[in-house]
Design a protein around this motif. Structure first.
Motif, PDB file in Angstrom:
ATOM      1  N   ALA A  82       0.833  -1.210   0.000  1.00 26.19           N
ATOM      2  CA  ALA A  82       0.000   0.000   0.000  1.00 26.19           C
ATOM      3  C   ALA A  82       0.869   1.262   0.000  1.00 26.19           C
ATOM      4  CB  ALA A  82      -0.927   0.005   1.207  1.00 26.19           C
ATOM      5  N   GLU A  83       2.118   1.149   0.475  1.00 28.74           N
ATOM      6  CA  GLU A  83       3.026   2.295   0.491  1.00 28.74           C
ATOM      7  C   GLU A  83       3.626   2.561  -0.888  1.00 28.74           C
ATOM      8  OE1 GLU A  83       6.036   1.998   3.525  1.00 28.74           O
ATOM      9  OE2 GLU A  83       4.633   1.056   4.908  1.00 28.74           O
ATOM     10  N   LEU A  84       3.600   1.573  -1.779  1.00 29.12           N
ATOM     11  CA  LEU A  84       4.187   1.713  -3.104  1.00 29.12           C
ATOM     12  C   LEU A  84       3.205   2.385  -4.047  1.00 29.12           C
ATOM     13  CD1 LEU A  84       5.846  -1.794  -3.467  1.00 29.12           C
ATOM     14  CD2 LEU A  84       6.910   0.323  -2.717  1.00 29.12           C
ATOM     15  N   LYS A  85       3.665   3.453  -4.697  1.00 30.41           N
ATOM     16  CA  LYS A  85       2.821   4.189  -5.625  1.00 30.41           C
ATOM     17  C   LYS A  85       3.606   4.463  -6.900  1.00 30.41           C
ATOM     18  CE  LYS A  85      -0.158   6.144  -2.283  1.00 30.41           C
ATOM     19  NZ  LYS A  85      -0.123   6.629  -1.043  1.00 30.41           N
ATOM     20  N   TRP A  86       2.871   4.624  -8.000  1.00 31.45           N
ATOM     21  CA  TRP A  86       3.487   4.939  -9.289  1.00 31.45           C
ATOM     22  C   TRP A  86       3.765   6.428  -9.383  1.00 31.45           C
ATOM     23  CZ3 TRP A  86       5.511   1.547 -12.466  1.00 31.45           C
ATOM     24  CH2 TRP A  86       5.042   0.241 -12.492  1.00 31.45           C
ATOM     25  N   TYR A  87       4.986   6.759  -9.826  1.00 23.52           N
ATOM     26  CA  TYR A  87       5.382   8.151 -10.042  1.00 23.52           C
ATOM     27  C   TYR A  87       5.983   8.286 -11.439  1.00 23.52           C
ATOM     28  CZ  TYR A  87       5.029   8.747  -4.969  1.00 23.52           C
ATOM     29  OH  TYR A  87       4.567   8.809  -3.687  1.00 23.52           O
ATOM     30  N   PRO A  88       5.599   9.331 -12.171  1.00 25.16           N
ATOM     31  CA  PRO A  88       6.257   9.579 -13.456  1.00 25.16           C
ATOM     32  C   PRO A  88       7.619  10.224 -13.216  1.00 25.16           C
ATOM     33  CG  PRO A  88       4.501  11.168 -13.092  1.00 25.16           C
ATOM     34  CD  PRO A  88       4.501  10.243 -11.917  1.00 25.16           C
ATOM     35  N   VAL A  89       8.604   9.782 -13.975  1.00 23.71           N
ATOM     36  CA  VAL A  89       9.971  10.283 -13.844  1.00 23.71           C
ATOM     37  C   VAL A  89      10.410  10.845 -15.190  1.00 23.71           C
ATOM     38  CG1 VAL A  89      12.371   9.615 -13.392  1.00 23.71           C
ATOM     39  CG2 VAL A  89      10.536   8.608 -12.047  1.00 23.71           C
ATOM     40  N   TYR A  90      11.042  12.007 -15.159  1.00 23.64           N
ATOM     41  CA  TYR A  90      11.581  12.629 -16.363  1.00 23.64           C
ATOM     42  C   TYR A  90      13.055  12.250 -16.455  1.00 23.64           C
ATOM     43  CZ  TYR A  90      12.295  16.170 -19.947  1.00 23.64           C
ATOM     44  OH  TYR A  90      12.568  16.805 -21.120  1.00 23.64           O
ATOM     45  N   THR A  91      13.474  11.778 -17.635  1.00 21.29           N
ATOM     46  CA  THR A  91      14.865  11.355 -17.823  1.00 21.29           C
ATOM     47  C   THR A  91      15.618  12.364 -18.685  1.00 21.29           C
ATOM     48  OG1 THR A  91      14.442  10.107 -19.847  1.00 21.29           O
ATOM     49  CG2 THR A  91      14.154   8.923 -17.760  1.00 21.29           C
ATOM     50  N   HIS A  92      16.919  12.222 -18.717  1.00 21.67           N
ATOM     51  CA  HIS A  92      17.722  13.018 -19.642  1.00 21.67           C
ATOM     52  C   HIS A  92      17.370  12.582 -21.063  1.00 21.67           C
ATOM     53  CE1 HIS A  92      20.066  14.745 -16.426  1.00 21.67           C
ATOM     54  NE2 HIS A  92      20.285  13.531 -15.937  1.00 21.67           N
ATOM     55  N   ALA A  93      17.630  13.431 -22.026  1.00 18.03           N
ATOM     56  CA  ALA A  93      17.302  13.131 -23.420  1.00 18.03           C
ATOM     57  C   ALA A  93      17.941  11.814 -23.854  1.00 18.03           C
ATOM     58  CB  ALA A  93      17.758  14.265 -24.324  1.00 18.03           C
ATOM     59  N   ARG A  94      17.163  10.968 -24.471  1.00 15.01           N
ATOM     60  CA  ARG A  94      17.588   9.675 -25.006  1.00 15.01           C
ATOM     61  C   ARG A  94      18.219   8.746 -23.969  1.00 15.01           C
ATOM     62  NH1 ARG A  94      20.128  11.423 -30.828  1.00 15.01           N
ATOM     63  NH2 ARG A  94      18.264  12.442 -31.599  1.00 15.01           N
ATOM     64  N   ALA A  95      17.853   8.921 -22.707  1.00 16.65           N
ATOM     65  CA  ALA A  95      18.421   8.086 -21.653  1.00 16.65           C
ATOM     66  C   ALA A  95      17.374   7.186 -21.003  1.00 16.65           C
ATOM     67  CB  ALA A  95      19.069   8.976 -20.586  1.00 16.65           C
ATOM     68  N   GLU A  96      16.204   7.080 -21.623  1.00 17.61           N
ATOM     69  CA  GLU A  96      15.116   6.323 -21.018  1.00 17.61           C
ATOM     70  C   GLU A  96      15.492   4.867 -20.760  1.00 17.61           C
ATOM     71  OE1 GLU A  96      13.294   9.263 -24.036  1.00 17.61           O
ATOM     72  OE2 GLU A  96      14.869   7.749 -24.092  1.00 17.61           O
ATOM     73  N   ILE A 132       6.636   7.579 -24.866  1.00 23.28           N
ATOM     74  CA  ILE A 132       6.628   8.968 -24.397  1.00 23.28           C
ATOM     75  C   ILE A 132       8.076   9.370 -24.160  1.00 23.28           C
ATOM     76  CG2 ILE A 132       5.713  10.572 -22.690  1.00 23.28           C
ATOM     77  CD1 ILE A 132       3.616   8.355 -22.017  1.00 23.28           C
ATOM     78  N   LYS A 133       8.593  10.226 -25.006  1.00 21.43           N
ATOM     79  CA  LYS A 133      10.007  10.634 -24.924  1.00 21.43           C
ATOM     80  C   LYS A 133      10.336  11.224 -23.554  1.00 21.43           C
ATOM     81  CE  LYS A 133      10.968  10.118 -29.444  1.00 21.43           C
ATOM     82  NZ  LYS A 133      10.808   8.734 -29.737  1.00 21.43           N
ATOM     83  N   SER A 134      11.450  10.783 -22.988  1.00 16.31           N
ATOM     84  CA  SER A 134      12.011  11.266 -21.725  1.00 16.31           C
ATOM     85  C   SER A 134      11.171  10.947 -20.485  1.00 16.31           C
ATOM     86  CB  SER A 134      12.282  12.770 -21.783  1.00 16.31           C
ATOM     87  OG  SER A 134      13.259  13.046 -22.756  1.00 16.31           O
ATOM     88  N   TYR A 135      10.276   9.963 -20.595  1.00 16.88           N
ATOM     89  CA  TYR A 135       9.459   9.574 -19.442  1.00 16.88           C
ATOM     90  C   TYR A 135       9.583   8.081 -19.183  1.00 16.88           C
ATOM     91  CZ  TYR A 135       6.792  13.947 -19.445  1.00 16.88           C
ATOM     92  OH  TYR A 135       6.415  15.252 -19.370  1.00 16.88           O
ATOM     93  N   LEU A 136       9.549   7.732 -17.900  1.00 12.58           N
ATOM     94  CA  LEU A 136       9.330   6.369 -17.470  1.00 12.58           C
ATOM     95  C   LEU A 136       8.609   6.445 -16.142  1.00 12.58           C
ATOM     96  CD1 LEU A 136      11.587   5.440 -15.101  1.00 12.58           C
ATOM     97  CD2 LEU A 136      13.041   5.381 -17.067  1.00 12.58           C
ATOM     98  N   PHE A 137       8.199   5.307 -15.618  1.00 10.02           N
ATOM     99  CA  PHE A 137       7.375   5.286 -14.421  1.00 10.02           C
ATOM    100  C   PHE A 137       7.986   4.340 -13.405  1.00 10.02           C
ATOM    101  CE2 PHE A 137       4.956   6.074 -18.226  1.00 10.02           C
ATOM    102  CZ  PHE A 137       4.330   7.272 -17.929  1.00 10.02           C
ATOM    103  N   VAL A 138       7.974   4.734 -12.133  1.00  6.36           N
ATOM    104  CA  VAL A 138       8.517   3.907 -11.062  1.00  6.36           C
ATOM    105  C   VAL A 138       7.454   3.686 -10.001  1.00  6.36           C
ATOM    106  CG1 VAL A 138      10.925   4.587 -11.418  1.00  6.36           C
ATOM    107  CG2 VAL A 138       9.517   5.905  -9.843  1.00  6.36           C
ATOM    108  N   LYS A 139       7.469   2.490  -9.413  1.00  8.16           N
ATOM    109  CA  LYS A 139       6.547   2.181  -8.315  1.00  8.16           C
ATOM    110  C   LYS A 139       7.387   2.065  -7.058  1.00  8.16           C
ATOM    111  CE  LYS A 139       2.535  -0.524  -7.156  1.00  8.16           C
ATOM    112  NZ  LYS A 139       1.565  -1.523  -7.628  1.00  8.16           N
ATOM    113  N   ILE A 140       7.303   3.103  -6.228  1.00 10.06           N
ATOM    114  CA  ILE A 140       8.154   3.195  -5.045  1.00 10.06           C
ATOM    115  C   ILE A 140       7.384   3.793  -3.879  1.00 10.06           C
ATOM    116  CG2 ILE A 140      10.321   3.459  -6.336  1.00 10.06           C
ATOM    117  CD1 ILE A 140      10.052   6.527  -5.732  1.00 10.06           C
ATOM    118  N   ALA A 141       8.003   3.737  -2.707  1.00 12.05           N
ATOM    119  CA  ALA A 141       7.514   4.468  -1.540  1.00 12.05           C
ATOM    120  C   ALA A 141       8.198   5.834  -1.554  1.00 12.05           C
ATOM    121  CB  ALA A 141       7.856   3.715  -0.259  1.00 12.05           C
ATOM    122  N   GLU A 142       7.575   6.813  -0.920  1.00 13.02           N
ATOM    123  CA  GLU A 142       8.166   8.157  -0.886  1.00 13.02           C
ATOM    124  C   GLU A 142       9.589   8.144  -0.338  1.00 13.02           C
ATOM    125  OE1 GLU A 142       6.014  11.625   0.530  1.00 13.02           O
ATOM    126  OE2 GLU A 142       4.126  10.591   0.101  1.00 13.02           O
ATOM    127  N   ALA A 143       9.864   7.256   0.592  1.00  9.39           N
ATOM    128  CA  ALA A 143      11.192   7.174   1.207  1.00  9.39           C
ATOM    129  C   ALA A 143      12.285   6.811   0.202  1.00  9.39           C
ATOM    130  CB  ALA A 143      11.180   6.163   2.342  1.00  9.39           C
TER     131      ALA A 143
END
Length: 171
Positions: free
Chosen positions: A8-22, A59-70
């Motif tokens: 329940a603590e794990l949530k999806w967050y969008p992350v912006y990456t450096h260009a062409r580093a996805e 989606i260029k320069s985006y990926l998604f992570v499922k993490i806790a805020e910590a």
């Protein structure tokens, strides 16, 4: 990285990456034990001497992570990761359904094209038939009777979907 947390603590967050580093950022996150999602699509590229099918991020320069805020700092310390995305001035998690909808889109045989046009809000829609049945979004426009522009609100992008307009109904 400590991932022994209540799910329940794990949530999806969008992350912006450096260009062409996805892809590199994705691989580095997975190596750290982070649950990550990078939607990839195959496209045919042409060079002067050959053609080749390559997998590129949807989606260029985006990926998604499922993490806790910590674990946010650990993600930010990953090579290729630039920053988290902010909504309303703060880092905000995405609903699990948005990621599941995106995965369903990627698994379907529907052609996808992402656009970053400055779009105005429209009617809420639900896809009622076909491989994307059940996905909800916002109808932006009809490009034609077979090409619809749908916004996935929490991702902050719009996707052009090639499907019959009759597959969509008001939500």
């Amino acid at each position: 990285m400590n991932l022994k947390l209540n799910s329940a603590e794990l949530k999806w967050y969008p992350v912006y990456t450096h260009a062409r580093a996805e892809k590199k950022a994705y691989e580095a996150l997975v190596k750290k034990g982070v649950t990550a999602y990078l939607p990839l699509q195959k496209s045919l590229k042409q060079w002067s001497d050959r053609k080749k099918w390559v997998e590129e991020p949807l989606i260029k320069s985006y990926l998604f992570v499922k993490i806790a805020e910590a674990n946010m700092a650990e993600v930010l310390m990953t090579k290729g990761v630039a920053r988290f995305l902010y909504f309303g001035g703060r880092i905000t998690p995405m609903p699990d359904k948005q990621i599941e909808d995106l995965k369903l889109l990627m698994a379907s045989s529907v052609e996808l094209e992402v656009t970053d046009e400055n779009l105005q809000p429209g009617e809420k829609i639900k896809i009622k038939a076909g491989p994307l049945k059940g996905i909800t979004g916002e109808m932006i426009s009809y490009r034609s009777q077979k090409q619809l522009l749908i916004r996935l609100e929490d991702i902050g992008c719009s996707i052009v979907v090639n499907m019959a307009a009759s597959f969509v109904s008001r939500f």
